[in-house]
Design an enzyme around this catalytic site. Sequence first.
Site, PDB file in Angstrom:
ATOM      1  CE  LYS A  34      -0.312  -0.204   5.046  1.00 23.89           C
ATOM      2  NZ  LYS A  34      -1.176  -0.620   6.166  1.00 23.89           N
ATOM      3  NE  ARG A 130      -6.944   0.511  11.441  1.00 29.66           N
ATOM      4  CZ  ARG A 130      -5.682   0.259  11.058  1.00 29.66           C
ATOM      5  NH1 ARG A 130      -4.728   1.143  11.314  1.00 29.66           N
ATOM      6  NH2 ARG A 130      -5.368  -0.865  10.452  1.00 29.66           N
ATOM      7  CE1 TYR A 259       9.387  33.145   4.705  1.00 30.99           C
ATOM      8  CE2 TYR A 259       9.657  30.767   4.511  1.00 30.99           C
ATOM      9  CZ  TYR A 259       9.318  31.992   3.954  1.00 30.99           C
ATOM     10  OH  TYR A 259       8.918  32.047   2.645  1.00 30.99           O
ATOM     11  CG  MET A 307       6.602  24.211   0.054  1.00 31.55           C
ATOM     12  SD  MET A 307       5.340  25.063  -0.888  1.00 31.55           S
ATOM     13  CE  MET A 307       4.314  25.757   0.402  1.00 31.55           C
TER      14      MET A 307
HETATM   15  C1  PLP Z   1      -0.621  -1.778   6.682  1.00 32.40           C
HETATM   16  C2  PLP Z   1      -1.298  -3.037   7.038  1.00 32.40           C
HETATM   17  C3  PLP Z   1      -0.543  -4.209   7.191  1.00 32.40           C
HETATM   18  C4  PLP Z   1       0.960  -4.210   7.149  1.00 32.40           C
HETATM   19  O1  PLP Z   1       1.401  -3.740   8.393  1.00 32.40           O
HETATM   20  P1  PLP Z   1       2.950  -3.586   8.724  1.00 32.40           P
HETATM   21  O2  PLP Z   1       2.993  -3.260  10.148  1.00 32.40           O
HETATM   22  O3  PLP Z   1       3.409  -2.469   7.854  1.00 32.40           O
HETATM   23  O4  PLP Z   1       3.580  -4.877   8.370  1.00 32.40           O
HETATM   24  C5  PLP Z   1      -1.230  -5.380   7.459  1.00 32.40           C
HETATM   25  N1  PLP Z   1      -2.557  -5.389   7.568  1.00 32.40           N
HETATM   26  C6  PLP Z   1      -3.320  -4.290   7.438  1.00 32.40           C
HETATM   27  C7  PLP Z   1      -4.782  -4.383   7.598  1.00 32.40           C
HETATM   28  C8  PLP Z   1      -2.707  -3.068   7.168  1.00 32.40           C
HETATM   29  O5  PLP Z   1      -3.440  -1.966   7.037  1.00 32.40           O
END
Ligand code: PLP
Length: 391
Positions: A34, A130, A259, A307
């Site tokens: 991801k 969540r 700044y 920036m």
């Molecule tokens: C991001 C994620 C993972 C991977 O987690 P890591 O700690 O980066 O290995 C596994 N399962 C879900 C549901 C996630 O959102």
Amino acid sequence: MVWTSELIVHDEAIRANTAHFAAATGGRLMAVLKADAFGHGAIAHSVLEAGAASLGVTSIDEALALRAGGVSAPILSWLNPVDADFAAAVLADVDLAVASPVLLHAVARAASLVRRRARVHLHVDVGMARDGSPVEAWPALCTIARELEHLGSLHVVGIMGHMSCADQPGHPQNQRERLLFANAVRTARRRGLAPSVAHLAATAATVTGVGAGFGLHRIGAGLFGIDPSGTSRELRPALSLTTHVVTSREVATGTGIGYGLDHVADRRTHLALLPLGYGDGLPRAASERAGVLVRGRRRPLVGRFSMDMVVVDTGEDEVAPGEPVTVFGPGAHGEPTVADWAGWADTIEHEIVTRVGSRVARVHRTSTSEMSGTTKTAETTGPHRGEAVDA
Ligand SMILES: *Cc1c(COP(=O)(O)O)cnc(C)c1O
């Protein structure tokens, strides 16, 4: 186009980390790619060659992009909104994680439209409030899934959960979540489902062992050398961020920098300007704390980060425009690490690696052997093509 700043992805490190987790999990490894593979870009083929059995992402778009890139391995997508293109996912053989009846019906409808069976992983929330079905709603979700299986629109192939405190192996919550998960799997079976795989552990739960005992491990951070539990000694960081000096100058004692003139030179010194700022992912909270490697030495960044630029104090050394600077790297040559940056910004390594901006070229180094002395190859991939380089 010539890129001044480069994010160098060390393919060998990612392969080594992947092979480590493939061995540790007996090959039951889902590589979580991801957020553009935690900022590391196009590395799907590397992790698959190094032992990952499947891939995980948080959107159908990411999954379809992997398919378009030639990935034929199983892919799981979770976190999809109700109006996601489930039909496209089903047609592309993308598994879908589902956590509510509404989403389950949406997936079933889409699968029926394209006359295919969706492959579904039911997702149970074991403690984070969540993503995932609340435990109270789990039995009903299983029942609906079983009915839709009977109608032929989907097949429940997996059960998924995610732990909240696995980076603290002694936390009592771990035992609780394991039990909840085992119960959820049992409930699913009692309701007539026959998932072939259950998966609970991510990196921390795998490294510490608190998520062991289920079929599959979803590993993200660990592939990139990040261990949330801070206990593994075997993982290698896989990114370097480099840039070049734009200009340099000598300033007198008392010169204010940046700044607000927060930083005032307490001696005659040399300053070099770097073309990277918080717009490129350098956390502004690290102002007046962070350093970079210039001419083999750590030097402090001075003044508030802007920036587009930051200023480095090089002391006696008057560096020339174009001189190379390492912002972070694996740490082998004295450069700051991603972990150093995370500490300076009071955050976690994940945030540093996923935030490097689009003005920075991604350069994939496909060989980093420092022993061979041979010319190494490199190629650039992903959305931002840079100059090919020799490692
Ligand atoms: C991001 C994620 C993972 C991977 O987690 P890591 O700690 O980066 O290995 C596994 N399962 C879900 C549901 C996630 O959102």
